[in-house]
Write a protein that holds these residues in place. Structure first.
Motif, PDB file in Angstrom:
ATOM      1  N   ALA A  78      17.234   3.280 -44.486  1.00 29.63           N
ATOM      2  CA  ALA A  78      18.577   2.722 -44.405  1.00 29.63           C
ATOM      3  C   ALA A  78      18.672   1.767 -43.226  1.00 29.63           C
ATOM      4  N   LYS A  79      19.366   0.678 -43.423  1.00 28.37           N
ATOM      5  CA  LYS A  79      19.449  -0.370 -42.415  1.00 28.37           C
ATOM      6  C   LYS A  79      20.486  -0.032 -41.348  1.00 28.37           C
ATOM      7  N   ASP A  80      20.226  -0.473 -40.139  1.00 31.28           N
ATOM      8  CA  ASP A  80      21.201  -0.395 -39.048  1.00 31.28           C
ATOM      9  C   ASP A  80      21.874  -1.757 -38.962  1.00 31.28           C
ATOM     10  N   GLU A  81      23.092  -1.848 -39.451  1.00 38.43           N
ATOM     11  CA  GLU A  81      23.776  -3.135 -39.559  1.00 38.43           C
ATOM     12  C   GLU A  81      24.388  -3.609 -38.245  1.00 38.43           C
ATOM     13  N   THR A  82      24.271  -2.824 -37.173  1.00 42.10           N
ATOM     14  CA  THR A  82      24.803  -3.262 -35.885  1.00 42.10           C
ATOM     15  C   THR A  82      23.730  -3.918 -35.017  1.00 42.10           C
ATOM     16  N   ILE A  83      22.492  -3.970 -35.513  1.00 43.04           N
ATOM     17  CA  ILE A  83      21.377  -4.547 -34.772  1.00 43.04           C
ATOM     18  C   ILE A  83      20.838  -5.766 -35.510  1.00 43.04           C
TER      19      ILE A  83
END
Length: 307
Positions: A273-278
């Motif tokens: 799952a992607k970390d959308e804050t980085i």
């Protein structure tokens, strides 16, 4: 056409100059511009899972670019005293970091930017220019801006460059005060300081913008954690982490690089799952033997590209 889209087109049209990780990141950014998506993540302030739709605001993304090119000047070499003119790859990076905002609140999407790039690509100039923007023009009262490194001499590099930029800019010089250990912007009671792991003031930080420079040389992750944790009370803080490739193995850089690489795999559909804050931007050769092909050197050295 936005700088992001222009840069992605350049990468596609020049495959010898585009490493796979940068290509994947900018493809994802272009997709997000064209088709905003709902994003779910944990809000550290409210301590709740939230769903947001982030849209691209070109005006917001261009503000730091316009600030740097208008007010910041080079301080060294033959370009000393000349205005900073950002290259396309730098404009695309800045536009991406600052331009994606929540559709309803306008709060920025990215809290952390990872820029890994070869030496002599203008990292310190970029770090200093963005630090001054976040100190003076991000509309944050009481902003705390830190140039961070494990050793004070390293932390002072970005801070010193920022003071030199101020001295060469009448507009910045008239609005800020450069003291021995801090730059003050009195209009919003904001400060910029250099901070090292041996500093006596690591407690009680309330970071709005942090520059973590040359992470490849860091052996202790504690300082990075302290800065990132100190951002939790700010509405839209950012940690701008820059480095050349690592030499200290199994330490801070390797951990940061591996995590960034996993995020990029998520962009390609082959990772977790992607970390959308980085926002991860990694310039490198795709294969070890590419160092023998001079045409491929551009993959790790965007500054040398002839646009």
């Amino acid at each position: 056409m936005t700088y992001i889209e222009e840069y992605y087109k350049f990468l596609v049209d020049n495959p010898d100059r585009a490493c796979q990780k940068v290509l994947a990141t900018y493809k994802k950014l272009v997709d997000d511009i064209k088709k905003p998506k709902e994003v779910s993540f944990f809000n550290e302030i409210s301590e709740e899972d939230e769903v947001h739709t982030f849209v691209f605001n070109e005006k917001r993304g261009n503000r730091p670019i316009e600030f740097i090119e208008r007010f910041c000047k080079h301080s060294k070499g033959k370009w000393a005293g000349q205005p900073v003119v950002l290259e396309l790859w730098q404009k695309a990076l800045i536009q991406a970091a600052f331009g994606f905002v929540d559709k309803d609140t306008g709060i920025r999407k990215y809290r952390k930017v990872l820029l890994f790039v070869a030496r002599k690509n203008g990292k310190s100039t970029l770090d200093s220019g963005l630090s001054l923007y976040m100190l003076t023009k991000d509309n944050e009262n009481g902003a705390e801006v830190y140039s961070v490194a494990t050793k004070r001499d390293q932390a002072k590099i970005v801070w010193d460059e920022a003071t030199k930029m101020i001295k060469k800019s009448p507009a910045l010089c008239s609005r800020t005060r450069c003291l021995v250990n801090a730059i003050h912007y009195d209009a919003t009671e904001s400060t910029m300081k250099a901070l090292a792991s041996d500093s006596n003031s690591l407690d009680g930080l309330n970071t709005h913008f942090g520059v973590a420079d040359e992470v490849h040389a860091w052996r202790d992750k504690n300082l990075l954690d302290v800065i990132y944790d100190s951002m939790s009370a700010r509405e839209q803080p950012m940690l701008f982490e820059t480095s050349t490739m690592g030499t200290v193995r199994e330490s801070v850089f390797d951990n940061e690089y591996d995590y960034a690489a996993e995020i990029i795999k998520g962009y390609e559909g082959s990772g977790p799952a992607k970390d959308e804050t980085i926002l991860p931007v990694i310039y490198e050769l795709d294969k070890p033997d590419e160092w023998q092909d001079e045409k491929k050197w551009y993959k790790a050295n965007p500054r040398t590209w002839n646009y």
